[in-house]
Write an enzyme that holds these catalytic residues in place. Structure first.
Site, PDB file in Angstrom:
ATOM      1  N   HIS A  72       0.888  -1.076  -0.243  1.00  0.00           N
ATOM      2  CA  HIS A  72       0.231  -0.207   0.250  1.00  0.00           C
ATOM      3  C   HIS A  72       0.512   1.107  -0.107  1.00  0.00           C
ATOM      4  O   HIS A  72       1.236   2.131   1.115  1.00  0.00           O
ATOM      5  CB  HIS A  72      -0.745   0.066   1.231  1.00  0.00           C
ATOM      6  CG  HIS A  72      -1.976  -1.195   1.330  1.00  0.00           C
ATOM      7  ND1 HIS A  72      -3.541  -1.235   0.653  1.00  0.00           N
ATOM      8  CD2 HIS A  72      -1.678  -2.348   1.410  1.00  0.00           C
ATOM      9  CE1 HIS A  72      -3.374  -2.549   0.865  1.00  0.00           C
ATOM     10  NE2 HIS A  72      -3.050  -3.267   1.349  1.00  0.00           N
ATOM     11  N   HIS A 241      -2.569 -12.321   1.267  1.00  0.00           N
ATOM     12  CA  HIS A 241      -2.637 -12.757   2.987  1.00  0.00           C
ATOM     13  C   HIS A 241      -3.369 -13.938   3.060  1.00  0.00           C
ATOM     14  O   HIS A 241      -4.127 -13.881   4.448  1.00  0.00           O
ATOM     15  CB  HIS A 241      -3.168 -10.669   3.838  1.00  0.00           C
ATOM     16  CG  HIS A 241      -3.769 -10.751   3.264  1.00  0.00           C
ATOM     17  ND1 HIS A 241      -4.818 -11.282   3.146  1.00  0.00           N
ATOM     18  CD2 HIS A 241      -3.870  -9.069   2.593  1.00  0.00           C
ATOM     19  CE1 HIS A 241      -6.063  -9.588   2.784  1.00  0.00           C
ATOM     20  NE2 HIS A 241      -5.234  -8.838   2.320  1.00  0.00           N
ATOM     21  N   ASP A 314       2.119  -7.147   2.532  1.00  0.00           N
ATOM     22  CA  ASP A 314       1.021  -6.120   2.789  1.00  0.00           C
ATOM     23  C   ASP A 314       1.157  -5.232   3.448  1.00  0.00           C
ATOM     24  O   ASP A 314       1.167  -4.443   4.487  1.00  0.00           O
ATOM     25  CB  ASP A 314      -0.174  -6.649   3.556  1.00  0.00           C
ATOM     26  CG  ASP A 314      -1.290  -6.701   3.570  1.00  0.00           C
ATOM     27  OD1 ASP A 314      -1.555  -5.244   3.183  1.00  0.00           O
ATOM     28  OD2 ASP A 314      -2.231  -7.235   4.695  1.00  0.00           O
ATOM     29  N   GLY A 333      -3.136  -2.148   9.964  1.00  0.00           N
ATOM     30  CA  GLY A 333      -1.425  -2.556   8.777  1.00  0.00           C
ATOM     31  C   GLY A 333      -0.266  -2.340   9.514  1.00  0.00           C
ATOM     32  O   GLY A 333      -1.023  -1.309  11.151  1.00  0.00           O
TER      33      GLY A 333
HETATM   34 ZN   LIG Z   1      -6.296  -6.986   2.511  1.00  0.00          ZN
END
Ligand SMILES: [Zn+2]
Length: 435
Positions: A72, A241, A314, A333
């Protein structure tokens, strides 16, 4: 970062332990680069061409450039957390020569314009950026995006990551399109009807901490449905994931039945369990959550035996003030680009005897195959010289404060790791040097 002085158009890398999963090569070889490409690869002292400069890589592993198929980068829209420039600098520091960025930005990447925007040189990317485009408009789960147009603009996969594609009919259509376009559909497998206001894995630890749990079944039920749809449609389904033993067994069964189903796991899921949340550590809050010890054991087995296709971080940066709040309110996260290699070598190779060539495969050929990134993930003469060079024995301490990411939300601050990146090269250009 110290800069290295190679400026020549040709470079001979000598004496490295060269690992190429595609050809099953794992031996001391030499490699000649010319004009940004791999020119020659040969046993020690057998390179025929001449080079202007030489790099002595004895004691180091030379691998195809690592690919992180799930990051991300937060642009457009959330540049206080990360930018393409800072995220790809962290990627280079972690040994990644390519990253695939997820479309749950603001706005969502659901048009050709935004797919192209991500790839513009003005973004200042230090490594290759391959966009993954949204599966539905604004990732609302209602109307599919224009897959052929997104692919033409450069999207390498389709996903509503951050949320699942819940509607079975839409998922089926997406997979049918995937089959026709040879475009992988990546599912964030979570039946969100089972996880409402959950903040960690449902189990003894969530009970003890008094936190609402997210059952493992929310993941495995979605995977079970989707592998059936993949099988009947012929589409390529990739599970992002993956975190539970049950979901992995559905993936295994699908592979045995020759369905086009692949999956990735993250370093935090193969390293930590729900018990590591300890005293409500928000740097251990992510989605999917850290799971049970039995789930982690299953993932370690899957990494070793080939049923898992890729390691992906991730990487999900958040500003410090967002994580400094009570556990249930903090966002999901963790960052991960700079710790993935060290964790893989320490946990998988060091503690579980996974061979280095298999670890390299999970970072290179595996993700390249999932996303059909031709010419990446292997060391074939003629390919772009995307290379990851690391010292598999070097011990070091990861300091979050020294991270090149804009964010510091990592559970691994201060961890002693074995295996350190030495040099990252993209198209023959050194983008990170740490010797
Ligand atoms: Zn995800």
């Amino acid at each position: 970062m110290r800069e290295h002085g190679f400026k020549a158009d040709s470079l001979l890398i000598k004496g490295a332990r060269v690992i190429d999963p595609l050809s099953r090569l794992d031996a001391e070889w030499d490699l000649l680069l010319r004009e940004g490409r791999i020119a020659e690869l040969a046993p020690k002292h057998r390179i025929r061409g001449a080079a202007e400069e030489t790099f002595d890589a004895r004691g180091l592993v030379l691998a195809p450039g690592f690919i992180d198929m799930h990051v991300h980068l937060r642009e457009p829209g959330q540049s206080q957390k990360e930018t393409i420039a800072t995220g790809t600098a962290a990627a280079a520091a972690g040994g990644f020569t390519s990253v695939c960025c997820m479309p749950n930005t603001s706005p969502v990447i659901d048009s050709q314009e935004w797919v192209r925007w991500l790839q513009q040189p003005e973004r200042g990317a230090r490594v290759n950026v391959f966009p993954i485009a949204a599966a539905t408009m604004q990732s609302q789960g209602e109307a599919l995006t224009d897959f052929p147009a997104l692919k033409r603009a450069g999207a390498v996969g389709i996903s509503d990551d951050g949320r699942p594609l819940l509607d079975g009919k839409l998922m089926r259509q997406a997979l049918q399109l995937s089959s026709r376009l040879k475009l992988t559909v990546i599912q964030h497998a979570e039946d969100t009807r089972m996880t409402v206001s959950g903040s960690m894995h449902e189990g003894a630890t969530s009970f003890r901490l008094g936190l609402r749990g997210m059952p493992g079944a929310a993941e495995s039920a979605m995977v079970e449905r989707d592998v059936k749809l993949a099988h009947s449609s012929g589409g390529h389904l990739h599970i992002a994931h993956l975190s539970t033993a049950d979901a992995l067994s559905f993936v295994r069964r699908a592979k045995r039945a020759k369905a086009r189903v692949t999956c990735e796991v993250t370093p935090h899921h193969f390293t930590l369990t729900d018990q590591d949340i300890g005293d409500y550590d928000t740097n251990c809050k992510m989605n999917p959550p850290l799971r049970s010890a039995a789930d982690r054991e299953a993932i370690l087995a899957g990494l070793a035996d080939g049923s898992i296709d890729a390691i992906a971080t991730d990487h999900a940066p958040h500003a410090a003030q967002e994580k400094q709040m009570e556990f249930e309110r903090a966002p999901f996260g963790v960052t991960g680009l700079e710790t993935a290699l060290g964790l893989a070598i320490s946990e998988l190779h060091g503690k579980h005897q996974v061979p280095l060539i298999r670890i390299v495969e999970l970072f290179t050929l595996g993700p390249a195959r999932v996303l059909k990134l031709n010419g990446r993930g292997t060391l074939v003469p003629g390919n772009q010289a995307d290379l990851t060079i690391f010292d598999p024995k070097r011990r070091w301490t990861f300091e979050a404060a020294a991270s090149l990411s804009k964010s510091r939300n990592t559970p691994f601050d201060g961890w002693r790791l074995t295996g350190r990146l030495a040099m990252t090269m993209v198209s023959g250009r050194i983008v990170h040097y740490a010797l």
